[in-house]
Design a protein around this motif. Structure first.
Motif, mmCIF file in Angstrom:
data_model
loop_
_atom_site.group_PDB
_atom_site.id
_atom_site.type_symbol
_atom_site.label_atom_id
_atom_site.label_comp_id
_atom_site.label_asym_id
_atom_site.label_seq_id
_atom_site.Cartn_x
_atom_site.Cartn_y
_atom_site.Cartn_z
ATOM 1 N N PHE A 86 0.836 -1.193 0.000
ATOM 2 C CA PHE A 86 0.000 0.000 0.000
ATOM 3 C C PHE A 86 0.871 1.243 0.000
ATOM 4 N N ARG A 87 0.332 2.284 -0.616
ATOM 5 C CA ARG A 87 1.049 3.551 -0.600
ATOM 6 C C ARG A 87 0.762 4.244 0.717
ATOM 7 N N VAL A 88 1.276 3.627 1.819
ATOM 8 C CA VAL A 88 1.030 4.183 3.138
ATOM 9 C C VAL A 88 1.682 5.562 3.214
ATOM 10 N N SER B 18 -9.551 10.859 -9.612
ATOM 11 C CA SER B 18 -8.426 11.761 -9.390
ATOM 12 C C SER B 18 -7.452 11.110 -8.431
ATOM 13 N N PHE B 19 -6.164 11.285 -8.687
ATOM 14 C CA PHE B 19 -5.147 10.927 -7.704
ATOM 15 C C PHE B 19 -4.620 12.246 -7.178
ATOM 16 N N GLY B 20 -5.007 12.613 -5.967
ATOM 17 C CA GLY B 20 -4.647 13.924 -5.449
ATOM 18 C C GLY B 20 -5.290 14.979 -6.327
ATOM 19 N N GLN B 23 -6.480 14.808 -12.072
ATOM 20 C CA GLN B 23 -7.674 14.100 -12.528
ATOM 21 C C GLN B 23 -7.309 13.252 -13.748
ATOM 22 N N VAL B 24 -7.153 11.945 -13.562
ATOM 23 C CA VAL B 24 -6.656 11.094 -14.648
ATOM 24 C C VAL B 24 -7.780 10.518 -15.497
ATOM 25 N N VAL B 25 -9.001 10.462 -14.952
ATOM 26 C CA VAL B 25 -10.156 10.109 -15.787
ATOM 27 C C VAL B 25 -11.198 11.198 -15.602
ATOM 28 N N PRO B 43 -3.210 6.667 -26.105
ATOM 29 C CA PRO B 43 -1.769 6.660 -25.856
ATOM 30 C C PRO B 43 -1.457 6.315 -24.402
ATOM 31 N N SER B 44 -0.213 5.985 -24.135
ATOM 32 C CA SER B 44 0.226 5.625 -22.786
ATOM 33 C C SER B 44 -0.091 6.741 -21.798
ATOM 34 N N GLY B 45 -0.628 6.352 -20.665
ATOM 35 C CA GLY B 45 -0.887 7.326 -19.611
ATOM 36 C C GLY B 45 -2.200 8.071 -19.733
ATOM 37 N N CYS B 46 -3.058 7.668 -20.681
ATOM 38 C CA CYS B 46 -4.303 8.419 -20.869
ATOM 39 C C CYS B 46 -5.395 7.980 -19.900
ATOM 40 N N GLY B 47 -5.134 6.940 -19.109
ATOM 41 C CA GLY B 47 -6.110 6.551 -18.093
ATOM 42 C C GLY B 47 -6.847 5.255 -18.387
ATOM 43 N N LYS B 48 -6.378 4.483 -19.353
ATOM 44 C CA LYS B 48 -7.067 3.241 -19.732
ATOM 45 C C LYS B 48 -7.096 2.239 -18.580
ATOM 46 N N THR B 49 -5.926 1.994 -17.993
ATOM 47 C CA THR B 49 -5.863 1.017 -16.905
ATOM 48 C C THR B 49 -6.699 1.485 -15.717
ATOM 49 N N THR B 50 -6.602 2.768 -15.400
ATOM 50 C CA THR B 50 -7.379 3.311 -14.291
ATOM 51 C C THR B 50 -8.873 3.096 -14.520
ATOM 52 N N LEU B 51 -9.330 3.319 -15.754
ATOM 53 C CA LEU B 51 -10.740 3.107 -16.082
ATOM 54 C C LEU B 51 -11.128 1.638 -15.868
ATOM 55 N N ASP B 164 -6.244 -6.140 -20.183
ATOM 56 C CA ASP B 164 -5.387 -4.958 -20.202
ATOM 57 C C ASP B 164 -4.137 -5.239 -21.024
ATOM 58 N N GLU B 165 -4.128 -4.758 -22.245
ATOM 59 C CA GLU B 165 -3.000 -4.974 -23.160
ATOM 60 C C GLU B 165 -2.475 -6.403 -23.085
ATOM 61 N N PRO B 166 -3.327 -7.393 -23.353
ATOM 62 C CA PRO B 166 -2.921 -8.782 -23.125
ATOM 63 C C PRO B 166 -1.833 -9.252 -24.079
ATOM 64 N N THR B 197 -5.861 -1.335 -25.304
ATOM 65 C CA THR B 197 -4.661 -1.434 -26.127
ATOM 66 C C THR B 197 -4.193 -0.035 -26.504
ATOM 67 N N HIS B 198 -2.916 0.092 -26.832
ATOM 68 C CA HIS B 198 -2.515 1.356 -27.448
ATOM 69 C C HIS B 198 -2.072 1.110 -28.886
ATOM 70 N N ASP B 199 -2.426 -0.107 -29.383
ATOM 71 C CA ASP B 199 -2.088 -0.468 -30.754
ATOM 72 C C ASP B 199 -3.332 -0.284 -31.617
HETATM 73 N N1 LIG Z 1 -2.152 4.839 -7.972
HETATM 74 C C1 LIG Z 1 -1.844 5.954 -8.645
HETATM 75 N N2 LIG Z 1 -1.458 7.069 -7.986
HETATM 76 C C2 LIG Z 1 -1.179 8.213 -8.652
HETATM 77 N N3 LIG Z 1 -1.231 8.351 -9.989
HETATM 78 C C3 LIG Z 1 -1.597 7.271 -10.708
HETATM 79 C C4 LIG Z 1 -1.924 6.022 -10.084
HETATM 80 N N4 LIG Z 1 -2.255 5.140 -11.049
HETATM 81 C C5 LIG Z 1 -2.144 5.803 -12.214
HETATM 82 N N5 LIG Z 1 -1.768 7.083 -12.024
HETATM 83 C C6 LIG Z 1 -1.582 8.098 -13.071
HETATM 84 O O1 LIG Z 1 -2.759 8.146 -13.827
HETATM 85 C C7 LIG Z 1 -2.468 8.331 -15.204
HETATM 86 C C8 LIG Z 1 -3.154 7.259 -16.019
HETATM 87 O O2 LIG Z 1 -2.569 6.010 -15.712
HETATM 88 P P1 LIG Z 1 -3.054 4.666 -16.402
HETATM 89 O O3 LIG Z 1 -2.241 3.571 -15.814
HETATM 90 O O4 LIG Z 1 -4.524 4.565 -16.273
HETATM 91 O O5 LIG Z 1 -2.643 4.893 -17.901
HETATM 92 P P2 LIG Z 1 -2.763 3.910 -19.145
HETATM 93 O O6 LIG Z 1 -3.615 4.584 -20.136
HETATM 94 O O7 LIG Z 1 -3.169 2.560 -18.689
HETATM 95 O O8 LIG Z 1 -1.278 3.885 -19.678
HETATM 96 P P3 LIG Z 1 -0.421 2.685 -20.311
HETATM 97 O O9 LIG Z 1 -0.870 2.540 -21.726
HETATM 98 O O10 LIG Z 1 0.974 3.180 -20.217
HETATM 99 O O11 LIG Z 1 -0.666 1.460 -19.476
HETATM 100 C C9 LIG Z 1 -0.967 8.329 -15.330
HETATM 101 O O12 LIG Z 1 -0.549 9.670 -15.462
HETATM 102 C C10 LIG Z 1 -0.493 7.737 -14.033
HETATM 103 O O13 LIG Z 1 0.736 8.295 -13.668
#
Ligand SMILES: Nc1ncnc2c1ncn2[C@@H]1O[C@H](COP(=O)(O)OP(=O)(O)OP(=O)(O)O)[C@@H](O)[C@H]1O
Ligand SMILES: [Mg+2]
Lengths: 262, 386
Positions: A86-88, B18-20, B23-25, B43-51, B164-166, B197-199
């Motif tokens: 965890f990000r404690v 939002s992380f802090g 706002q990533v999504v 593209p990488s970092g656009c929030g796909k995994t978070t979604l 997730d990008e399998p 995917t980002h492909d």
């Molecule tokens: N637990 C977290 N705490 C803080 N920031 C985070 C956290 N998880 C993700 N982020 C940020 O949220 C943004 C989106 O991340 P995410 O992993 O959803 O991107 P992604 O689209 O899946 O990218 P990739 O294609 O590289 O996997 C990034 O800027 C990342 O740094």
């Protein structure tokens, strides 16, 4: 050059194992003094098993060691899990704080523990011994388990959760089997640290809870008896037994991997 | 099981994270149908995994709600949601055999013993790994591990599988094979797949629908052909396939687009476009016709643009020509290799050429306020053509 290093290696080996060999040999020495070998005897073993004080101390050390190691391993596991997974907030601070008891001189820890116990009105005894030993073994157990856990893929536990496992089932079916060698290592390291500790025990042992190292130390005043050689020999044998048991099960794990193909 | 055909497999309403302060999504609404192969592309970092992690419940949304099969699951923990995730690292349990990995969910959910074996065998048959049941994950190749992970994800017959990008860790050839395999399996098991995917090529070949994401926002949700032929924005146009983009303004008569330095160009101007409003013109390289400037007199196509052939690149199945227009913008033209390309072989580099296209192939997109800079870099930076 090669010959020199191989001689050095042999000398080091001798230096490490000569005392143990001497211990074993003299435990069967019928002479009361150690500079003479008079003949073979089991007398010291017989005396050892008649020495109620020494056996009592051995029992205390074993009980304290097992309890302290269990507590340290369980709490260490949970602490390591929290810190790795965890990000404690203040994670770096906690990791540093865990190391402190390893760095602070034991004598200081001993004094401060005694201060705390007497202020809190806790009489010295088994409880204070265990608490004192947990203070020094918990950092070791936590460090061992943190290392093992951070090398595990964090998505393994998420995958288990996703597949319907509760935290307990995840621990039992995924984390424990994968971390078993490290959990065992943490337990054994904690046990031996507790078993051989003398400084903390000096401050936290009470009347009737003298540990084995304290007991041996106190007999120095009256002079070492060959009885202690016998005790030492038995401890060496027990240690070898544990190493073999762990080693064998480890070997089986290693061998089990590639041989499961039908 | 609530079998009302109306409720979508997944419905997101105002979902945001939002992380802090970051706002990533951005708040988004999305509906994913039953048995749909739905891709999230960005593209990488656009929030796909978070979604994805918000849909599975690993991540708590900062706002909005998730519905699965018509039921709100905001307070339902991950282990009780009727979906499974396929992790990019596969997350196979290294101490368990292939068989036990696949059986894990059935054992944990206390499926009757006599059912377990049949279902595990079915799942292994689906991914064609029956012969590997007793192996440990460490004794498998990357592609085989990926298939075990898939078998493990579908054995419990979840309504939705999130991937997730399998294929990210596989080499190019294996990727292609697995794309078809995945598509086949998805049709066979009839489960909704949400595929990250980002492909862009992967998304185009496999999906029923694609959501294009950028910086936490869903820009467009549409079928692959619609995304390709009718991108809704400049980002989508250039991210999916390669695309020539030109900035200009709707002409006074509202029938073309005036690009500074090039004059009025042929374009599919929407009926409601205001004359004079700023727009972006997007034209796919393969929809542009390249002809030698000498034939201008004979067949001058309406709205053609003159330019100079800078260079040509051979890509195997096609040739790519780079043409510098009078406005100094470089446009890309792709021609399938073969007779058409051979006919153009006579044109030397540096020769004047003429570019033309059908009005319907020049999409008029709203101008991106942020991209008033020279558009010349856009076609060159996305050379891989779909
Ligand atoms: N637990 C977290 N705490 C803080 N920031 C985070 C956290 N998880 C993700 N982020 C940020 O949220 C943004 C989106 O991340 P995410 O992993 O959803 O991107 P992604 O689209 O899946 O990218 P990739 O294609 O590289 O996997 C990034 O800027 C990342 O740094
Ligand atoms: Mg990701």
């Amino acid at each position: 050059m090669d010959r020199l290093t191989s001689w050095i290696a042999r000398a080091v080996f001798l230096f490490l194992y000569l005392p143990i060999a001497a211990l074993i040999v003299y435990s069967f020495n019928s002479s009361e003094v150690s500079y003479r070998f008079d003949g073979f005897t089991f007398r010291w073993y017989a005396e050892l098993f008649a020495d109620r004080m020494l056996l009592e101390a051995l029992r205390t050390s074993a009980v304290v060691g097992v309890i302290a190691a269990l507590v340290a391993t369980v709490i260490g596991f949970l602490t390591a899990f929290a810190l790795v997974r965890f990000r404690v907030k203040g994670r770096a601070f906690f990791v540093g704080a865990i190391l402190i008891p390893l760095i602070v001189p034991e004598i200081v820890l001993g004094v401060s523990l005694l201060t705390v116990f007497s202020t809190a009105g806790i009489p010295t005894g088994l409880l204070t011994l265990v608490l004192g030993h947990v203070v020094i073994t918990l950092p070791l157990a936590t460090l061992v388990l943190m290392g093992a856990m951070s090398s595990l893929d964090p998505s393994l536990t998420e995958a288990a959760t996703d597949l319907g496992a509760s935290p307990w089932v995840t621990f039992r079916r995924v984390l424990f089997p994968l971390l078993r060698p490290s959990i065992l290592a943490a337990f054994l390291l904690s046990f031996t640290t507790s078993f051989s500790n003398i400084v903390i025990s000096t401050f936290t042992a009470g009347v009737g809870t003298t540990t084995l190292p304290l007991r041996i130390y106190s007999t120095l005043r009256t002079g070492l008896t060959p009885e202690l050689n016998a005790l030492g020999t038995l401890l060496v044998v027990a240690t070898l037994g544990v190493i073999l048991a762990v080693g064998v099960s480890q070997m089986r794990r290693i061998l089990a991997g590639p041989t499961t193909t039908p | 099981m609530n079998e009302t055909t109306e409720s979508p497999a997944v419905k997101l309403t105002g979902l945001t994270k939002s992380f802090g302060a970051n706002q990533v999504v951005q708040p988004l609404d999305l509906e994913i149908g039953r048995n749909e192969f739905f891709s999230i592309l960005g593209p990488s970092g656009c929030g796909k995994t978070t979604l994805m992690r918000m849909i599975t419940g690993f991540e708590t949304p900062s706002g909005g709600s998730v519905e699965l099969d018509g039921k709100n699951v905001d307070s339902v923990p991950t282990k009780s949601r009727d979906l499974n995730m396929l992790f990019q690292s596969y997350a196979l349990f290294p101490h368990l055999s292939v068989y036990e990995n696949v059986a894990f969910e059935l054992r944990v959910r206390r499926t009757p013993k006599r059912e377990i074996d049949g279902r595990v065998q079915d799942a292994l048959a689906l991914v064609r790994l029956q012969a590997f049941a007793e192996r440990k994950p460490a004794e498998l190749s990357g592609g085989q591990r990926q298939r075990v992970a898939l078998a493990r994800a579908v054995v419990g017959r979840p309504a939705v599988v999130l991937l997730d990008e399998p294929l990210g860790a596989l080499d190019q050839k294996l990727r292609k094979e697995m794309q078809f395999e995945l598509k086949r399996m998805q049709r066979e098991v009839g489960i909704t797949f949400i595929y990250v995917t980002h492909d862009q090529e992967e998304a185009l070949t496999m999906s029923d629908r694609i959501a294009v994401m950028s910086e936490g926002r869903v820009l467009q949700v549409a079928s692959p052909t619609e995304i390709y032929d009718a991108p809704a924005s400049r980002f989508v146009a250039t991210f999916i396939g390669s695309c020539n983009v030109l900035d200009g303004a709707v002409s006074a008569d509202g029938r073309g687009v005036v690009v500074p330095g090039l004059g009025e160009l042929n374009a599919a101007v929407p009926a409601d476009a205001r004359p004079g409003s700023g727009v972006t013109l997007a034209i796919r390289p393969e929809r542009v016709t390249l002809s030698p400037a000498t034939t201008v007199a004979a067949t001058a196509p309406l709205g053609g643009v003159a330019g100079t052939l800078v260079e040509r690149v051979f890509l195997g199945d096609e040739w790519t020509f780079h043409v510098r227009l009078d406005s100094d913008v470089v446009m890309t033209v792709s021609v399938p290799s073969g007779q058409a390309a051979a006919a153009l072989g006579a044109i030397p580099d540096g020769a004047p050429v003429l570019l033309s296209w059908a009005a319907a192939d020049a999409r008029v997109l709203p101008a991106d306020g942020s991209t008033t800079a020279a558009p010349s870099s856009a076609p060159l930076s996305s050379e891989v053509s779909a």
